[in-house]
Each structure stands twice: as C-alpha cells, then as structure tokens.
Design a protein around this motif. Sequence first.
Motif, PDB file in Angstrom:
ATOM      1  N   PRO A   5      81.019  53.766 -13.516  1.00  0.00           N
ATOM      2  CA  PRO A   5      80.468  54.325 -14.661  1.00  0.00           C
ATOM      3  C   PRO A   5      81.813  53.790 -15.706  1.00  0.00           C
ATOM      4  CG  PRO A   5      81.303  56.025 -13.338  1.00  0.00           C
ATOM      5  CD  PRO A   5      81.170  54.754 -12.714  1.00  0.00           C
ATOM      6  N   LEU A   6      81.359  53.431 -17.122  1.00  0.00           N
ATOM      7  CA  LEU A   6      82.366  53.358 -18.127  1.00  0.00           C
ATOM      8  C   LEU A   6      82.562  54.517 -19.126  1.00  0.00           C
ATOM      9  CD1 LEU A   6      81.289  49.530 -18.657  1.00  0.00           C
ATOM     10  CD2 LEU A   6      83.291  50.475 -17.255  1.00  0.00           C
ATOM     11  N   VAL A   7      83.672  54.609 -19.752  1.00  0.00           N
ATOM     12  CA  VAL A   7      83.941  55.733 -20.848  1.00  0.00           C
ATOM     13  C   VAL A   7      83.056  55.599 -22.030  1.00  0.00           C
ATOM     14  CG1 VAL A   7      86.423  55.751 -20.014  1.00  0.00           C
ATOM     15  CG2 VAL A   7      85.567  54.176 -21.934  1.00  0.00           C
ATOM     16  N   ARG A  43      73.320  52.782 -20.230  1.00  0.00           N
ATOM     17  CA  ARG A  43      72.559  53.771 -19.307  1.00  0.00           C
ATOM     18  C   ARG A  43      71.134  53.601 -19.440  1.00  0.00           C
ATOM     19  NH1 ARG A  43      75.725  57.976 -17.955  1.00  0.00           N
ATOM     20  NH2 ARG A  43      73.660  59.225 -17.561  1.00  0.00           N
ATOM     21  N   ASP A  44      70.618  53.153 -20.626  1.00  0.00           N
ATOM     22  CA  ASP A  44      69.231  52.866 -20.556  1.00  0.00           C
ATOM     23  C   ASP A  44      68.708  51.832 -19.713  1.00  0.00           C
ATOM     24  OD1 ASP A  44      68.680  55.144 -22.233  1.00  0.00           O
ATOM     25  OD2 ASP A  44      68.787  54.063 -23.941  1.00  0.00           O
ATOM     26  N   GLU A  45      69.547  50.881 -19.734  1.00  0.00           N
ATOM     27  CA  GLU A  45      69.367  49.711 -19.033  1.00  0.00           C
ATOM     28  C   GLU A  45      69.348  49.787 -17.502  1.00  0.00           C
ATOM     29  OE1 GLU A  45      70.302  46.057 -21.996  1.00  0.00           O
ATOM     30  OE2 GLU A  45      72.009  46.956 -20.947  1.00  0.00           O
ATOM     31  N   ILE A  46      70.300  50.423 -17.166  1.00  0.00           N
ATOM     32  CA  ILE A  46      70.377  50.883 -15.874  1.00  0.00           C
ATOM     33  C   ILE A  46      69.388  52.066 -15.334  1.00  0.00           C
ATOM     34  CG2 ILE A  46      71.961  52.149 -14.106  1.00  0.00           C
ATOM     35  CD1 ILE A  46      72.799  49.457 -14.438  1.00  0.00           C
ATOM     36  N   VAL A  49      77.455  50.956 -17.667  1.00  0.00           N
ATOM     37  CA  VAL A  49      77.716  50.930 -16.456  1.00  0.00           C
ATOM     38  C   VAL A  49      78.048  49.395 -16.069  1.00  0.00           C
ATOM     39  CG1 VAL A  49      76.689  50.841 -14.007  1.00  0.00           C
ATOM     40  CG2 VAL A  49      76.120  52.673 -15.794  1.00  0.00           C
ATOM     41  N   ALA A  50      79.248  49.448 -15.579  1.00  0.00           N
ATOM     42  CA  ALA A  50      79.557  48.049 -14.777  1.00  0.00           C
ATOM     43  C   ALA A  50      79.201  47.700 -13.616  1.00  0.00           C
ATOM     44  CB  ALA A  50      81.113  47.874 -15.056  1.00  0.00           C
ATOM     45  N   VAL A  51      78.902  46.244 -13.282  1.00  0.00           N
ATOM     46  CA  VAL A  51      78.331  45.840 -12.095  1.00  0.00           C
ATOM     47  C   VAL A  51      79.216  44.884 -11.802  1.00  0.00           C
ATOM     48  CG1 VAL A  51      76.283  44.968 -10.943  1.00  0.00           C
ATOM     49  CG2 VAL A  51      76.131  46.603 -12.880  1.00  0.00           C
ATOM     50  N   ARG A  52      79.869  44.682 -10.378  1.00  0.00           N
ATOM     51  CA  ARG A  52      80.448  43.584  -9.954  1.00  0.00           C
ATOM     52  C   ARG A  52      79.920  43.104  -8.560  1.00  0.00           C
ATOM     53  NH1 ARG A  52      86.584  45.560  -8.941  1.00  0.00           N
ATOM     54  NH2 ARG A  52      86.120  46.962  -7.114  1.00  0.00           N
ATOM     55  N   ASN A  53      80.421  41.854  -8.043  1.00  0.00           N
ATOM     56  CA  ASN A  53      80.491  41.448  -6.847  1.00  0.00           C
ATOM     57  C   ASN A  53      81.385  41.739  -6.001  1.00  0.00           C
ATOM     58  OD1 ASN A  53      80.229  39.996  -4.262  1.00  0.00           O
ATOM     59  ND2 ASN A  53      78.921  38.226  -5.182  1.00  0.00           N
ATOM     60  N   LYS A 109      85.967  53.321 -11.556  1.00  0.00           N
ATOM     61  CA  LYS A 109      85.744  53.876 -10.256  1.00  0.00           C
ATOM     62  C   LYS A 109      84.636  53.156  -9.478  1.00  0.00           C
ATOM     63  CE  LYS A 109      88.879  57.371 -10.826  1.00  0.00           C
ATOM     64  NZ  LYS A 109      90.170  56.903 -11.100  1.00  0.00           N
ATOM     65  N   TRP A 110      84.935  52.126  -8.979  1.00  0.00           N
ATOM     66  CA  TRP A 110      83.845  51.080  -8.347  1.00  0.00           C
ATOM     67  C   TRP A 110      83.387  51.952  -7.007  1.00  0.00           C
ATOM     68  CZ3 TRP A 110      81.952  47.409 -11.255  1.00  0.00           C
ATOM     69  CH2 TRP A 110      83.098  46.829 -12.234  1.00  0.00           C
ATOM     70  N   ARG A 111      81.945  51.671  -6.931  1.00  0.00           N
ATOM     71  CA  ARG A 111      81.203  52.238  -5.829  1.00  0.00           C
ATOM     72  C   ARG A 111      80.290  51.508  -5.403  1.00  0.00           C
ATOM     73  NH1 ARG A 111      79.404  57.844  -8.756  1.00  0.00           N
ATOM     74  NH2 ARG A 111      77.456  56.925  -9.379  1.00  0.00           N
ATOM     75  N   LYS A 112      79.839  51.436  -3.965  1.00  0.00           N
ATOM     76  CA  LYS A 112      78.636  50.607  -3.653  1.00  0.00           C
ATOM     77  C   LYS A 112      77.879  51.727  -2.763  1.00  0.00           C
ATOM     78  CE  LYS A 112      81.384  49.265   0.102  1.00  0.00           C
ATOM     79  NZ  LYS A 112      82.211  47.829   0.883  1.00  0.00           N
TER      80      LYS A 112
END
Length: 78
Positions: free
Chosen positions: A35-37, A58-61, A41-45, A17-20
């Motif tokens: 958010p991933l199962v 989660r710790d990195e984010i 957390v995934a990040v994209r352009n 569920k991508w959000r910006k």
Amino acid sequence: MPKIQNGMPAKQLPNAKWRKSRHSGAVGNCVELAPLVDGGVAVRNSRYPEGPALVYSRDEIAAFLNGAKDGEFDDLIA
C-alpha cells in the motif's frame, strides 16, 4: 521522496511494506504488493525487488481482485 509513478524503481519506495500471498512458492516466483501513502498500491516481482514497481489506484486493484475472486482469470493458469 520522488513522485510516485508507474514503472519507478521499487527501491525508491523505501517506506513500502511489501507482502506476498501465502500461496506463493518458496523459489522466488512471487508477486508482491505494498500500500502507498497516496492510497494506491504498488506491485513488483519478488525476483527483482529493486526493479520497476507498477502502481495502481485503489479502484484498479479492487477491480482486479474482484475479477480474480470471480474466476475471470482462471483460464490463464489452466
């Protein structure tokens, strides 16, 4: 579903569920997060929605967001 890994094509995360940010511009220059199962957390352009997704724990984010809130990266946009 394939194993979630850094750099995988974002299209291989069909349930993401991508959000910006509401601060993002209207011309497609946005970073989107999902958010991933597995708790990551995934990040994209947003300009390349099928391109690679960077995957963080989660710790990195949390570390990045705390640094951003503290102004640690303000010099990048000054």
